[in-house]
Design an enzyme around this catalytic site. Structure first.
Site, mmCIF file in Angstrom:
data_model
loop_
_atom_site.group_PDB
_atom_site.id
_atom_site.type_symbol
_atom_site.label_atom_id
_atom_site.label_comp_id
_atom_site.label_asym_id
_atom_site.label_seq_id
_atom_site.Cartn_x
_atom_site.Cartn_y
_atom_site.Cartn_z
ATOM 1 N N ASP A 310 32.063 41.898 39.567
ATOM 2 C CA ASP A 310 32.524 42.053 38.192
ATOM 3 C C ASP A 310 32.744 43.517 37.832
ATOM 4 O OD1 ASP A 310 32.819 41.017 35.355
ATOM 5 O OD2 ASP A 310 31.087 42.337 35.082
ATOM 6 N N GLU A 363 37.044 42.223 40.796
ATOM 7 C CA GLU A 363 37.734 42.199 39.510
ATOM 8 C C GLU A 363 38.003 43.665 39.155
ATOM 9 O OE1 GLU A 363 37.336 41.328 34.792
ATOM 10 O OE2 GLU A 363 35.717 42.157 35.981
#
Length: 641
Positions: A310, A363
């Site tokens: 993330d 990401e």
């Protein structure tokens, strides 16, 4: 004993060098036996502490009863407490240099109390018997770059719950989720973070227990059962992993021993004010051992098939979401966090040396180069990067009234300029259907029918566009409301035909995707894609070719992003022969208008769209048509006879 002591000393050395990849086997609480007595061994890193004790109900939370011994100059503390066992609840009582007593959860705890309680729980890692040997052996032989990958992004608690803040167990979810996802045809499930976290509405992105699978849904072995059942049903598991930051709750990592330990001392580097969290100090060796071991822990101890990392951009850039004056440039005057860059490369190198057959997905929302390239050529070392540019462009385009789309045609074609610069995943994630952004269906313009048709053509283009696929739960049956994280999905929509038809469309789209090597075999190579016509902005129609290694698998794809039907529309094709429409999102059983091409289409030997041949088709409204050559041209067939 001498050998064991040497191993222990070497592990401690590696830990302080940032190179102990299994530091969770050294630190934390471990059921053990010493001098013939059963008990629990505790090891903690707290270099700034004056004194440390293990406390819990077993000693009335009295720090005087079980003090720890400092076993090296770099701040490792140790104690063995006899007669303790699995299930023991504990914390560390730490006396800081400033004379304050603080109670902290174990950074390496394998289990934690159910919120709002915050203590750690002793839990052995060797109790579960895995039954996924066949899956693990098969995984080691798969070339996933040349395989279909379609990911179902899942937040367990809001997929289905008993009532608000009361959830089913991991075992319950295994029984409910796995048959559903398997029937839809997804190859993987991606779970939002399951590391222990205090606040439900952080969705796990602000963790306190990095080694604890959240107790909201049961025990660590319950989660192992979930993963095991997925594997036995042919579904891979990816976990959303958050090494970029951690929350500030008092029992967590913040100022763990009274000083900045896991976070940067410098507030301009430590503070992530956008989320109210703290950044890990990526320059600190022990933090590197902590995080790299954590990634390997999830992959090895839980048999996970990959991690989606993330907020990578927030790690890479010192000025991420910061105003001028809130950040300091690096030693070369740049805005890159050089320590984080080095850490990410080291992380991926370590993982692929330990477990070469897993997925590491970033990401990463900027144009940082070579995210999915190997570190030995200057890359960050991930397998895949989320294509946030494609996602933003496509959602912006699809939200427009079709009458305006011709003025923004480049939004649907621009991604092919860079589609092969990285190994991409095309994501429509939870972030795009929450906080007032509306559901994917409700982003679509037009009347009721047009909303569903727009959704179908969007998904059709997504599945025929180069790159692996990811969709958030609820999209598969066209949820009208955006994601409500405290409620479950709107399963009652299955009482309505349009939503059932959308679910069937997603099932058949998946089956078509998996049956078509041209849609994944050359996913990351320019040879796998060729434009037929990228420039028909007036009618908002694009057409292109997808190739596999076999010429017989070649597909011709036509997408119409307006509600207008076109008859006898000419499409250039690369080879002479008979073409057949093998998939159409406008089929009536999907809720379409039925403007399909049922007849076989003979190619015409007149060049068109820079192709030697062309065919004439009916282009359905707001729909995708996929055609395939099924036989040789008439004259060649007659000649063969």
């Amino acid at each position: 004993m001498l050998v064991e002591q040497q191993v222990l000393e070497y592990d401690m050395y590696l830990f302080h060098q940032g190179n102990l990849r299994h530091s969770y086997q050294l630190l934390g609480a471990h059921v053990d036996k010493q001098d013939g007595k059963n008990g629990v061994r505790f090891v903690l890193w707290a270099p700034n502490a004056v004194q440390v004790s293990v406390v819990g109900m077993f000693n009335d939370w009295n720090g005087n009863k079980h003090p720890m011994e400092k076993i090296n100059d770099n701040g490792l503390w140790y104690v063995f407490i006899p007669d303790l066992e699995s299930g023991t609840i504990y914390k560390y009582e730490i006396l800081t240099r400033h004379g304050h007593l603080v109670l902290k959860a174990d950074p390496y705890a394998f289990s934690s109390e159910l919120r709002p309680n915050t203590a750690s729980v002793v839990y052995p890692l060797d109790q579960y018997t895995w039954k996924d040997k066949e899956w693990m052996e098969r995984r080691s032989k798969v070339n996933f770059y040349e395989s279909p990958i379609s990911i179902y992004e899942l937040h367990l608690g809001s997929w289905k719950n008993i009532r608000e803040e009361e959830y089913y167990t991991y075992r319950d979810y295994a029984d409910m989720v796995i048959p559903y996802v398997k029937e839809l045809g997804y190859t993987h499930i991606e779970l939002l973070p399951l590391t222990e976290h205090p606040y439900d509405r952080s969705w796990g992105y602000q963790a306190t227990g990095y080694y604890s699978v959240t107790s909201r849904y049961g025990s660590p072995d319950d989660f192992r059962y979930f993963v095991d059942q997925c594997h036995q049903n042919g579904i891979g598991i990816i976990l959303d992993w958050v090494p970029g930051h951690f929350c500030k709750d008092a029992h967590g990592l913040r100022r763990f021993d009274g000083e900045a330990l896991y976070e940067y001392e410098n507030p301009s580097k430590a503070e992530k004010s956008m989320w109210g969290t703290l950044s890990f100090d990526f320059s600190r060796n022990e933090v590197q051992s902590f995080l790299i071991s954590n990634a390997i822990y999830w992959l090895k101890e839980y048999h996970l098939d990959g991690l989606r990392v993330d907020a990578v951009a927030s790690m890479l850039y010192l000025d991420y979401c910061k105003e001028s004056g809130e950040w300091e440039p690096n030693e070369f005057g740049g805005r890159e966090n050089l320590e984080a860059v080095s850490f990410i490369k080291k992380l991926n190198e370590s993982i692929f040396e330990e477990i070469p057959d897993v997925l590491m997905m970033a990401e990463e929302s900027t144009s940082w180069p070579l995210v999915s390239a190997p570190t030995y050529i200057g890359g960050l070392g991930f397998n895949y990067k989320w294509n946030m540019g494609w996602m933003n462009d496509m959602l912006r385009y699809m939200e427009m009234d079709p009458i305006h789309r011709k003025y923004h045609h480049k939004l649907i074609t621009f991604s092919l300029f860079y589609a092969f610069s990285e190994n991409f995943v095309l994501p429509i994630s939870h972030d795009e259907v929450v906080h007032g952004k509306k559901s994917l269906l409700n982003k679509m313009p037009g009347d009721y029918w047009q909303k569903f048709a727009n959704l179908r053509v969007f998904l059709g283009y997504m599945f025929t566009h180069p790159g692996k696929k990811l969709l958030f739960m609820g999209t598969e049956f066209a949820q009208f409301d955006e994601w409500k994280d405290l409620e479950d999905l709107d399963w009652e929509l299955f009482d309505f035909d349009s939503h059932v038809q959308t679910s069937n469309y997603v099932k058949q789209l998946h089956q078509f995707y998996k049956d078509s090597p041209a849609l994944w075999e050359l996913d990351h190579k320019q040879d796998g894609f060729e434009w037929i016509d990228a420039n028909n902005y007036e009618q908002s129609i694009i057409s292109f070719i997808r190739n596999s290694r076999s010429s017989t698998d070649q597909l011709v794809i036509v997408c119409n992003f307006t509600p207008v039907v076109y008859h006898q529309y000419k499409v250039g094709v690369p080879k002479a022969g008979t073409y057949k429409e093998i998939f159409s999102s406008d089929a009536k059983h999907f809720g379409g208008s039925g403007q399909t091409n049922g007849m076989q289409l003979e190619s015409i030997s007149t060049p068109w769209h820079s192709q030697d041949q062309h065919i004439e088709i009916t282009v359905p409204p707001l729909a995708i048509s996929v055609l395939k050559r099924t036989s040789l041209p008439k004259e060649e067939r007659l000649h063969e006879k």
